[in-house]
Design a protein around this motif. Sequence first.
Motif, PDB file in Angstrom:
ATOM      1  N   ALA A 189       0.769  -1.250   0.003  1.00 45.55           N
ATOM      2  CA  ALA A 189       0.090   0.310  -0.115  1.00 45.55           C
ATOM      3  C   ALA A 189       0.862   1.065   0.154  1.00 45.55           C
ATOM      4  N   HIS A 190       2.242   1.131  -0.115  1.00 42.88           N
ATOM      5  CA  HIS A 190       3.020   2.208  -0.276  1.00 42.88           C
ATOM      6  C   HIS A 190       3.158   2.645  -1.766  1.00 42.88           C
ATOM      7  N   SER A 191       3.231   4.111  -2.208  1.00 46.28           N
ATOM      8  CA  SER A 191       3.533   4.167  -3.585  1.00 46.28           C
ATOM      9  C   SER A 191       5.074   4.521  -3.769  1.00 46.28           C
ATOM     10  N   GLU A 192       5.799   4.581  -2.740  1.00 45.19           N
ATOM     11  CA  GLU A 192       7.246   4.602  -3.020  1.00 45.19           C
ATOM     12  C   GLU A 192       8.131   3.734  -1.930  1.00 45.19           C
ATOM     13  N   LYS A 193       9.246   3.556  -2.266  1.00 44.19           N
ATOM     14  CA  LYS A 193      10.214   2.746  -1.394  1.00 44.19           C
ATOM     15  C   LYS A 193      10.583   4.133  -0.270  1.00 44.19           C
ATOM     16  N   ARG A 194      10.066   3.607   0.887  1.00 42.39           N
ATOM     17  CA  ARG A 194      10.131   4.381   2.087  1.00 42.39           C
ATOM     18  C   ARG A 194      10.342   3.855   3.463  1.00 42.39           C
ATOM     19  N   ILE A 195      10.681   2.399   3.621  1.00 46.55           N
ATOM     20  CA  ILE A 195      10.707   1.871   4.687  1.00 46.55           C
ATOM     21  C   ILE A 195      12.165   1.516   5.204  1.00 46.55           C
ATOM     22  N   VAL A 196      12.515   2.021   6.223  1.00 41.18           N
ATOM     23  CA  VAL A 196      13.863   2.189   6.787  1.00 41.18           C
ATOM     24  C   VAL A 196      13.902   0.828   7.863  1.00 41.18           C
ATOM     25  N   HIS A 197      14.891   0.163   7.644  1.00 43.40           N
ATOM     26  CA  HIS A 197      15.089  -1.096   8.491  1.00 43.40           C
ATOM     27  C   HIS A 197      16.109  -1.172   9.068  1.00 43.40           C
ATOM     28  N   GLY A 198      16.412  -1.967  10.165  1.00 44.56           N
ATOM     29  CA  GLY A 198      17.402  -2.027  11.022  1.00 44.56           C
ATOM     30  C   GLY A 198      17.859  -3.558  11.092  1.00 44.56           C
ATOM     31  N   GLY A 199      19.032  -4.003  10.678  1.00 46.14           N
ATOM     32  CA  GLY A 199      19.480  -5.492  10.812  1.00 46.14           C
ATOM     33  C   GLY A 199      18.569  -6.386   9.775  1.00 46.14           C
ATOM     34  N   GLY A 200      18.272  -5.841   8.869  1.00 44.00           N
ATOM     35  CA  GLY A 200      17.354  -6.560   8.043  1.00 44.00           C
ATOM     36  C   GLY A 200      15.860  -6.729   8.198  1.00 44.00           C
TER      37      GLY A 200
END
Length: 525
Positions: free
Chosen positions: A114-125
């Motif tokens: 449901a996101h229209s752009e890449k915007r997810i910040v992750h930590g440790g995969g």
Amino acid sequence: MTYSDVLIIGSGIAALQLASQLSQDKNVRIITKSTVRTANSYLAQGGIAAAIGKEDHPDKHHTDTLEAGRFHNHEETVRKIIDEAPKLIQEMYKKGCHFDHDSEGNLLLGMEGAHSEKRIVHGGGDATGKRMIEFLLTQLKANIFLEENIYVYELIVDEKQEKCIGVKGKRLDGSIEYFFAQHIVLATGGCGQLYSFTSNAETVTGDGIVMAYLAGAEIADMEFIQFHPTLLYVNGETKGLVSEAVRGEGAILVDENDVPIMEGVHPYKDLAPRHVVSQTIYENIKKGKQVFLDISNIKNFENRFPSITLLCTQNDIKLKDGKIPVVPGSHFLMGGIKTDFIGRSSIKNLYAIGEASCTGLHGANRLASNSLLEGLYQGKMLAELINVEDRANPPQEYLTIVYPVVKKQHHLPDIVTLQTRMMEYVGIVRSKESLTVQRKWLDQFGLKQIGRELDGCSSEDLTKIFMLTAAKLITNAALLRTESRGGHFRSDYPFEDDLNWCKKQIVYQRQGEKSNEYVKAALAN
């Protein structure tokens, strides 16, 4: 008896963010009913959503949040939190929280449903929650005292002054202790354990929400339960979460014949909003089909998703076959204690942050990776509010209160029975018939009277009482909302009804029968 400037119940992202941001001249106490590393936040595989990409903008994030929430959201709250997201991420990153980044220090951004752009910040995969909790624990100062294994079960309210003044808690030996404070903050999470299939930690049983309800606080949107589409499913049991980020990297949902099940269902296919994906999987399972997550297109899966790889290995799933068996399960509660965007409840001096609160950010269905963001935002903003307030002297009259304890035994069902019934009657697909059956079953336990007699209950009975009461709040709200919206799907009312329901909340308030007219009508039927 103890007195604190700030008393925080819970130990997830929202709780630790608040504690770390409070001024060092505040006497702060954190209480958690288990250990600090058993919170839902610690289990969070997904990341934090923030519009920091070159092609992204908070306006896009705002639009995606409203679309996922089916426009039931509180738009001002959405705007405030979404606009602050990039700053919150950068602040944590600069302080030393190790988010995933490239060789030049640029944060890596993932895609989720449901996101229209890449915007997810992750930590440790796929270990973002764990990494954030560990970082925030390092930020706690000497003025913060953390106590584990205390089961807080009741709010103490000064009815004359109409404010919350403290809580009661049980220690492991059954002894009762009273904790008083100038500010009481509930950061106890949602109620995922009400369902037999869930991604939630075992401790997430609706305690804070029910305590607030019994004390007279407003509770809203309890019908909106998000069912995560992909929980690992082995031998009839769910074993843990398979992050939405896996589909964001290219995995697709297929049936036992390798037929993609999301084709033609939604324009985003496997990255459709969670309620759409969950309902589609559920429909296939009801037809007797087994559903798998086909990961064969993802290169270096083990490196990208180490936590999920370990989970699969522990449950004898051979990743080389390219398929992970999945089923939907309860994941997130959009409703909870009704608050403003900071966390102020309808009771003076009582606050709720994180999943225990209902700010209106998520609407009818949470956009993926907006929950950790909400916790970070509320923790920071509530700290700013409390930091500028003058410290109050401990009121001696409260510290001498004595509460008589009478041992109580109640006829209550076992938890497994409740979980099974909630999954069947108040689960992914609901109807008037199923909800009425469940409400009649819940009515037999006399919860209104039991809620006034908690001191003498064992911890085991307290958990059952909280779970049964939360189940009743959800069931009644789901019965009343005669439409389908977001995480609430009624087979007898399968469409959204914007004319009658789009922005209308179902609000409960126990004291003085102050529930809104929608609730009164439902309870009268």
